[in-house]
Write a protein that holds these residues in place. Structure first.
Motif, PDB file in Angstrom:
ATOM      1  N   VAL A  65       6.481   8.610  -5.758  1.00  0.00           N
ATOM      2  CA  VAL A  65       7.249   8.611  -4.507  1.00  0.00           C
ATOM      3  C   VAL A  65       6.728   7.541  -3.560  1.00  0.00           C
ATOM      4  CG1 VAL A  65       7.885   9.985  -2.485  1.00  0.00           C
ATOM      5  CG2 VAL A  65       7.872  11.033  -4.744  1.00  0.00           C
ATOM      6  N   LEU A  66       5.422   7.387  -3.502  1.00  0.00           N
ATOM      7  CA  LEU A  66       4.840   6.403  -2.590  1.00  0.00           C
ATOM      8  C   LEU A  66       5.015   4.972  -3.092  1.00  0.00           C
ATOM      9  CD1 LEU A  66       1.661   8.363  -1.484  1.00  0.00           C
ATOM     10  CD2 LEU A  66       3.804   8.042  -0.218  1.00  0.00           C
ATOM     11  N   LYS A  67       5.477   4.814  -4.331  1.00  0.00           N
ATOM     12  CA  LYS A  67       5.762   3.470  -4.844  1.00  0.00           C
ATOM     13  C   LYS A  67       6.999   2.867  -4.179  1.00  0.00           C
ATOM     14  CE  LYS A  67       3.327   3.770  -9.183  1.00  0.00           C
ATOM     15  NZ  LYS A  67       3.368   3.720 -10.634  1.00  0.00           N
ATOM     16  N   ASN A  68       7.652   3.646  -3.301  1.00  0.00           N
ATOM     17  CA  ASN A  68       8.737   3.095  -2.490  1.00  0.00           C
ATOM     18  C   ASN A  68       8.207   2.055  -1.502  1.00  0.00           C
ATOM     19  OD1 ASN A  68      10.855   4.619  -3.571  1.00  0.00           O
ATOM     20  ND2 ASN A  68      10.610   6.277  -2.100  1.00  0.00           N
ATOM     21  N   PHE A  69       6.893   2.033  -1.305  1.00  0.00           N
ATOM     22  CA  PHE A  69       6.273   1.167  -0.309  1.00  0.00           C
ATOM     23  C   PHE A  69       5.239   0.267  -0.977  1.00  0.00           C
ATOM     24  CE2 PHE A  69       7.246   5.366   1.460  1.00  0.00           C
ATOM     25  CZ  PHE A  69       8.196   5.015   2.413  1.00  0.00           C
ATOM     26  N   PRO A  70       4.981  -0.930  -0.408  1.00  0.00           N
ATOM     27  CA  PRO A  70       3.959  -1.816  -0.981  1.00  0.00           C
ATOM     28  C   PRO A  70       2.573  -1.160  -0.935  1.00  0.00           C
ATOM     29  CG  PRO A  70       5.319  -2.990   0.631  1.00  0.00           C
ATOM     30  CD  PRO A  70       5.664  -1.529   0.729  1.00  0.00           C
ATOM     31  N   ALA A  71       1.866  -1.211  -2.052  1.00  0.00           N
ATOM     32  CA  ALA A  71       0.563  -0.557  -2.161  1.00  0.00           C
ATOM     33  C   ALA A  71      -0.441  -1.084  -1.137  1.00  0.00           C
ATOM     34  CB  ALA A  71       0.004  -0.724  -3.576  1.00  0.00           C
ATOM     35  N   ASP A  72      -0.437  -2.389  -0.889  1.00  0.00           N
ATOM     36  CA  ASP A  72      -1.401  -2.938   0.066  1.00  0.00           C
ATOM     37  C   ASP A  72      -1.118  -2.455   1.488  1.00  0.00           C
ATOM     38  OD1 ASP A  72       0.942  -4.529   0.065  1.00  0.00           O
ATOM     39  OD2 ASP A  72      -0.144  -6.319   0.713  1.00  0.00           O
ATOM     40  N   ASP A  73       0.151  -2.242   1.814  1.00  0.00           N
ATOM     41  CA  ASP A  73       0.521  -1.711   3.124  1.00  0.00           C
ATOM     42  C   ASP A  73       0.046  -0.259   3.255  1.00  0.00           C
ATOM     43  OD1 ASP A  73       1.765  -1.622   5.683  1.00  0.00           O
ATOM     44  OD2 ASP A  73       3.563  -0.744   4.786  1.00  0.00           O
ATOM     45  N   LEU A  74       0.265   0.529   2.206  1.00  0.00           N
ATOM     46  CA  LEU A  74      -0.205   1.918   2.223  1.00  0.00           C
ATOM     47  C   LEU A  74      -1.722   1.972   2.364  1.00  0.00           C
ATOM     48  CD1 LEU A  74       1.981   3.506  -0.608  1.00  0.00           C
ATOM     49  CD2 LEU A  74       2.335   3.647   1.871  1.00  0.00           C
ATOM     50  N   GLN A  75      -2.415   1.126   1.618  1.00  0.00           N
ATOM     51  CA  GLN A  75      -3.877   1.105   1.656  1.00  0.00           C
ATOM     52  C   GLN A  75      -4.377   0.778   3.061  1.00  0.00           C
ATOM     53  OE1 GLN A  75      -5.859   1.830  -1.064  1.00  0.00           O
ATOM     54  NE2 GLN A  75      -7.550   1.836   0.362  1.00  0.00           N
ATOM     55  N   ARG A  76      -3.753  -0.210   3.690  1.00  0.00           N
ATOM     56  CA  ARG A  76      -4.164  -0.605   5.041  1.00  0.00           C
ATOM     57  C   ARG A  76      -3.949   0.548   6.028  1.00  0.00           C
ATOM     58  NH1 ARG A  76      -1.480  -1.952   9.190  1.00  0.00           N
ATOM     59  NH2 ARG A  76       0.484  -2.359   8.113  1.00  0.00           N
ATOM     60  N   ARG A  77      -2.806   1.187   5.941  1.00  0.00           N
ATOM     61  CA  ARG A  77      -2.503   2.303   6.842  1.00  0.00           C
ATOM     62  C   ARG A  77      -3.463   3.469   6.602  1.00  0.00           C
ATOM     63  NH1 ARG A  77       2.343   1.320   9.393  1.00  0.00           N
ATOM     64  NH2 ARG A  77       3.480  -0.415   8.481  1.00  0.00           N
ATOM     65  N   PHE A  78      -3.702   3.791   5.340  1.00  0.00           N
ATOM     66  CA  PHE A  78      -4.650   4.854   5.004  1.00  0.00           C
ATOM     67  C   PHE A  78      -6.023   4.539   5.595  1.00  0.00           C
ATOM     68  CE2 PHE A  78      -7.997   6.273   2.013  1.00  0.00           C
ATOM     69  CZ  PHE A  78      -7.889   7.641   2.196  1.00  0.00           C
ATOM     70  N   ASN A  79      -6.497   3.320   5.392  1.00  0.00           N
ATOM     71  CA  ASN A  79      -7.811   2.926   5.912  1.00  0.00           C
ATOM     72  C   ASN A  79      -7.858   2.981   7.433  1.00  0.00           C
ATOM     73  OD1 ASN A  79      -9.045   2.535   3.414  1.00  0.00           O
ATOM     74  ND2 ASN A  79      -8.359   0.410   3.289  1.00  0.00           N
ATOM     75  N   ASP A  80      -6.769   2.595   8.097  1.00  0.00           N
ATOM     76  CA  ASP A  80      -6.720   2.674   9.563  1.00  0.00           C
ATOM     77  C   ASP A  80      -6.852   4.124  10.039  1.00  0.00           C
ATOM     78  OD1 ASP A  80      -6.415  -0.071   9.700  1.00  0.00           O
ATOM     79  OD2 ASP A  80      -4.263  -0.002  10.168  1.00  0.00           O
ATOM     80  N   TYR A  81      -6.144   5.032   9.366  1.00  0.00           N
ATOM     81  CA  TYR A  81      -6.236   6.451   9.743  1.00  0.00           C
ATOM     82  C   TYR A  81      -7.632   7.006   9.456  1.00  0.00           C
ATOM     83  CZ  TYR A  81      -1.196   6.731  10.553  1.00  0.00           C
ATOM     84  OH  TYR A  81       0.075   6.556  11.047  1.00  0.00           O
ATOM     85  N   VAL A  82      -8.209   6.635   8.331  1.00  0.00           N
ATOM     86  CA  VAL A  82      -9.562   7.100   8.011  1.00  0.00           C
ATOM     87  C   VAL A  82     -10.542   6.602   9.068  1.00  0.00           C
ATOM     88  CG1 VAL A  82     -11.490   6.865   6.367  1.00  0.00           C
ATOM     89  CG2 VAL A  82      -9.208   7.421   5.530  1.00  0.00           C
TER      90      VAL A  82
END
Length: 151
Positions: A65-82
């Motif tokens: 489901v999350l492959k709807n979005f670019p992986a590097d964008d998801l990673q950046r957002r995840f890291n920002d929240y962490v």
């Protein structure tokens, strides 16, 4: 049925439900809320060790489901929240829960965010009380009843 078997079965069922809605889960609010949820579950105990960060990142990039979005964008957002959560967990949690709450406008997205949180929490075979607690709080931010998800 042993708890671990029930947890595995439950997460598999949730993953199937998410896949059936994949084409409906493409909004920016869903993307942000999902990454906020992943970070919140990973940091539920107030700390994110490198192995936990790596495991969560692997789950994010392998989730269909999350492959709807670019992986590097998801990673950046995840890291920002962490980063928000590890800098000051209580203050960061308020901000993260606000971003999760933005998905409540679309009930299917809101439920999907909670399901992702449960999948992430159960990925190590131990969906502990702290992780359940933050997912429960996210339910409230999304105007969902935690009992719907057995929380």
């Amino acid at each position: 049925m042993p708890f671990w078997d029930k947890l595995r079965e439950s997460t598999q069922t949730m993953q199937s439900q998410l896949l059936s809605k994949k084409n409906d889960l493409k909004s920016g609010a869903f993307r942000d809320a999902s990454m906020a949820m992943c970070a919140l579950v990973a940091a539920a105990d107030g700390n994110v060790d490198p192995s936990e960060r790596h495991r969560t990142a692997s789950l994010i990039t392998s989730n269909e489901v999350l492959k709807n979005f670019p992986a590097d964008d998801l990673q950046r957002r995840f890291n920002d929240y962490v980063s928000k959560l590890t800098a000051d967990f209580d203050f960061g949690k308020v901000s993260v829960l606000q971003d999760i709450g933005k998905a409540k406008k679309k009930p299917a997205e809101a439920r999907a965010v909670i399901q992702i949180g449960i999948i992430i929490g159960g990925a190590d075979g131990n969906f502990d009380d702290t992780e359940k607690g933050v997912v429960r709080e996210a339910c409230f931010a999304l105007d969902l009843n935690p009992s719907e998800f057995e929380l």
